[in-house]
Design a protein around this motif. Structure first.
Motif, PDB file in Angstrom:
ATOM      1  N   UNK A  31       4.542  90.843 101.831  1.00 54.65           N
ATOM      2  CA  UNK A  31       3.712  91.325 100.726  1.00 54.65           C
ATOM      3  C   UNK A  31       2.405  91.799 101.352  1.00 54.65           C
ATOM      4  N   UNK A  32       2.295  93.097 101.547  1.00 54.33           N
ATOM      5  CA  UNK A  32       1.152  93.669 102.251  1.00 54.33           C
ATOM      6  C   UNK A  32       0.163  94.248 101.250  1.00 54.33           C
ATOM      7  N   UNK A  33      -1.033  93.688 101.256  1.00 58.89           N
ATOM      8  CA  UNK A  33      -2.094  94.135 100.360  1.00 58.89           C
ATOM      9  C   UNK A  33      -3.164  94.848 101.186  1.00 58.89           C
ATOM     10  N   UNK A  34      -3.044  96.150 101.360  1.00 56.54           N
ATOM     11  CA  UNK A  34      -4.020  96.845 102.209  1.00 56.54           C
ATOM     12  C   UNK A  34      -5.410  96.916 101.588  1.00 56.54           C
ATOM     13  N   UNK A  35      -5.499  96.657 100.294  1.00 57.86           N
ATOM     14  CA  UNK A  35      -6.793  96.652  99.601  1.00 57.86           C
ATOM     15  C   UNK A  35      -6.697  95.796  98.353  1.00 57.86           C
ATOM     16  N   UNK A  81      -4.269  98.115  93.819  1.00 60.05           N
ATOM     17  CA  UNK A  81      -3.354  99.200  93.467  1.00 60.05           C
ATOM     18  C   UNK A  81      -3.159 100.084  94.700  1.00 60.05           C
ATOM     19  N   UNK A  82      -1.967 100.035  95.313  1.00 64.74           N
ATOM     20  CA  UNK A  82      -1.769 100.719  96.596  1.00 64.74           C
ATOM     21  C   UNK A  82      -1.931 102.238  96.550  1.00 64.74           C
ATOM     22  N   UNK A  83      -1.744 102.859  95.376  1.00 67.11           N
ATOM     23  CA  UNK A  83      -1.930 104.315  95.326  1.00 67.11           C
ATOM     24  C   UNK A  83      -3.401 104.702  95.472  1.00 67.11           C
ATOM     25  N   UNK A  84      -4.315 103.728  95.412  1.00 70.22           N
ATOM     26  CA  UNK A  84      -5.730 103.998  95.641  1.00 70.22           C
ATOM     27  C   UNK A  84      -6.085 103.920  97.132  1.00 70.22           C
ATOM     28  N   UNK A  85      -5.158 103.470  97.948  1.00 74.87           N
ATOM     29  CA  UNK A  85      -5.397 103.340  99.392  1.00 74.87           C
ATOM     30  C   UNK A  85      -5.425 104.740 100.011  1.00 74.87           C
ATOM     31  N   UNK A  86      -6.555 105.184 100.551  1.00 75.69           N
ATOM     32  CA  UNK A  86      -6.665 106.572 101.032  1.00 75.69           C
ATOM     33  C   UNK A  86      -5.670 106.938 102.127  1.00 75.69           C
ATOM     34  N   UNK A  87      -5.256 105.966 102.926  1.00 81.95           N
ATOM     35  CA  UNK A  87      -4.341 106.230 104.042  1.00 81.95           C
ATOM     36  C   UNK A  87      -2.894 105.888 103.706  1.00 81.95           C
ATOM     37  N   UNK A  88      -2.528 105.943 102.430  1.00 83.29           N
ATOM     38  CA  UNK A  88      -1.194 105.516 102.006  1.00 83.29           C
ATOM     39  C   UNK A  88      -0.087 106.298 102.707  1.00 83.29           C
ATOM     40  N   UNK A  89      -0.215 107.607 102.774  1.00 80.53           N
ATOM     41  CA  UNK A  89       0.825 108.425 103.410  1.00 80.53           C
ATOM     42  C   UNK A  89       0.995 108.037 104.882  1.00 80.53           C
TER      43      UNK A  89
END
Length: 332
Positions: A31-35, A81-89
């Motif tokens: 479960x990776x929470x980048x933000x 919310x992972x879609x808010x992570x700027x480096x998602x791609x």
């Protein structure tokens, strides 16, 4: 099939590799929470998961090191919310390069601008959209009007574009069993791949009385279990028996480990007694035997999918009957 064949084979290979090595505790999902940044403040969510600052997010390099350290074949991108992570791609491309399956757990509000047309469909990418009931209930849980309608619109678009789409439903006091079945039907109507249903966890930082007692969990899940076989419900038969109070299972907190902007969350995705910066210290100093036992008061009402699905599969694999039941469920 319940899941794509590649996804199931990745899990089976990982389990076989661990068993061959004589390893009994091992992560299957990270479960990776980048933000911790989120564009909602859902009433059932732990406070830190919607109060984080974007500047405090993890770097892609740090995320990928956590992936390499734990070795799980599946990475669930959540948060925040992972879609808010700027480096998602960039992060997802790094996960694919490591041959990981990626579950993007999202409220769907930004899918049209952050994912569609940016990150192409891939058989290793599953979009898991959070829906905790029909319009009135879901918007209440999300504490904002219009979220349900936006999520359904994004599910339609995602299916049309060729993404694998799933619904993730957490059952609260406000969630009626009839709504859960309606969401199961919605999966079929929208040509999505399935629905994951789990009881909510009673976070200490949540003030509203929205969580189910142990007896209420059993009552609702006995009803859910009665119709689950007609739909694309992702929880295994033994997990549903456990949620319905028909059998007991030990917890497997080590099977679904959690890496966050504060480090490795110990002991599990739900309970943060401490946050540890490095993998070796986290893995070797957490008292897994104690947390498996469910003796801690915070574990008494917990029947979350993240802690018990691995235990359910392990239980099924102990007998020929269990193996056949699991195989039939997987292939249905």
């Amino acid at each position: 099939m319940r899941y794509p064949i590649g996804f199931m084979m990745a899990q089976a290979r990982h389990r076989a590799k661990m068993e061959k090595a004589g390893i009994t505790r091992y992560p299957t999902v990270l479960m990776l929470e980048p933000l911790y940044t989120c564009n909602l403040a859902c009433i059932g969510c732990s406070v830190e998961r919607h109060t984080g600052k974007l500047k405090d997010r993890l770097s892609v390099e740090t995320c990928l090191k956590a992936v390499d350290d734990c070795g799980a074949p599946i990475v669930n991108l959540c948060g925040g919310e992972p879609t808010l992570y700027p480096e998602l791609k960039e992060l997802i491309e790094g996960l694919f390069a490591r041959d990981k399956y990626v579950i993007l757990c999202t409220n769907a509000l930004k899918l049209d601008t952050k994912v569609f047309g940016v990150i192409p469909p891939d058989p290793r990418l599953f979009i898991m959209i959070h829906l905790d009931g029909l319009r009135e209930t879901h918007d209440y849980v999300c504490n904002r009007a219009g979220v349900f309608d936006k999520a359904v619109e994004m599910m339609k678009r995602a299916a049309e574009l060729g993404y694998y789409v799933y619904i993730n439903t957490t059952v609260y006091k406000e969630t009626s069993v009839e709504e859960v079945e309606a969401l199961c039907k919605l999966v079929d109507e929208l040509k999505a791949q399935g629905i994951l249903v789990s009881p909510g966890y009673e976070y200490e930082s949540v003030e509203r009385d929205i969580f189910l007692t142990r007896e209420q969990i059993h009552e609702k899940f006995r009803q859910i279990r009665s119709f689950a076989g007609k739909y694309k419900v992702c929880a295994t038969p033994i997990f549903l028996e456990f949620a319905a109070g028909l059998r007991e299972l030990p917890c497997s907190p080590w099977s679904t480990v959690n890496y966050t902007p504060m480090g490795w969350k110990s002991p599990c995705y739900l309970i943060g007694e401490r946050y540890i910066p490095d993998w070796e210290t986290f893995w070797n100093t957490t008292n897994w035997e104690y947390w498996e036992s469910r003796l801690d008061p915070r574990c008494q009402n917990c029947k979350m999918h993240s802690g018990f699905e691995h235990s359910a599969v392990t239980e099924a694999m102990k007998t020929l009957k269990g193996k056949l039941q699991l195989a039939a469920w997987s292939l249905k």
